[in-house]
Motif scaffolding. Structure first.
Motif: not given
Length: 123
Positions: A18-23, A46-49, A68-73, A79-82
């Motif tokens: 498990x890596x990356x920021x949970x948010x 398309x939602x971000x990096x 699991x997908x970890x975005x930069x922001x 936005x992706x979840x919605x």
């Protein structure tokens, strides 16, 4: 018995996979077992990096149907979840949600008796 052992050992905070920021992390469930990382990258970039895509597999390397997908922001993840929850990918209607394992205290995944909703066995 085995489920109790798994539940006792469940600790997403100290899992090296498990890596990356949970948010910034998004859970993708109910995936077609044939769906690959490049398909997810194409659908979700398309939602971000994207920092990381983790296709969850069993010990033999077979896909378990979630990722699991970890975005930069964090805003990109929200936005992706919605936008993606309930969409079709490779013929399967997917679930797209926040990563609850590290976000919600005492959260248990469905395989350990937790999860969201009534589940597939409730009829």
């Amino acid at each position: 018995e085995e489920r109790m052992i798994q539940l006792a050992n469940y600790d997403p905070y100290n899992d090296p996979k498990v890596i990356g920021d949970v948010h910034c992390t998004v859970f993708i469930g109910r995936l077609n077992y044939k769906t690959n990382e490049s398909t997810l990258n194409r659908q979700f970039s398309r939602f971000g990096t994207i920092d990381n895509i983790r296709m969850v597999t069993d010990k033999e390397g077979k896909q378990k149907g979630y990722s699991f997908i970890v975005f930069k922001q964090a805003a990109d993840a929200r936005r992706c979840v919605v936008s993606m929850n309930g969409r079709m990918i490779d013929g399967f209607k997917i679930v797209c949600d926040v990563e609850r394992g590290r976000l919600i205290k005492n959260w248990k995944p469905r395989r350990l008796g937790g999860g969201v909703g009534k589940g597939r066995y409730h009829r």
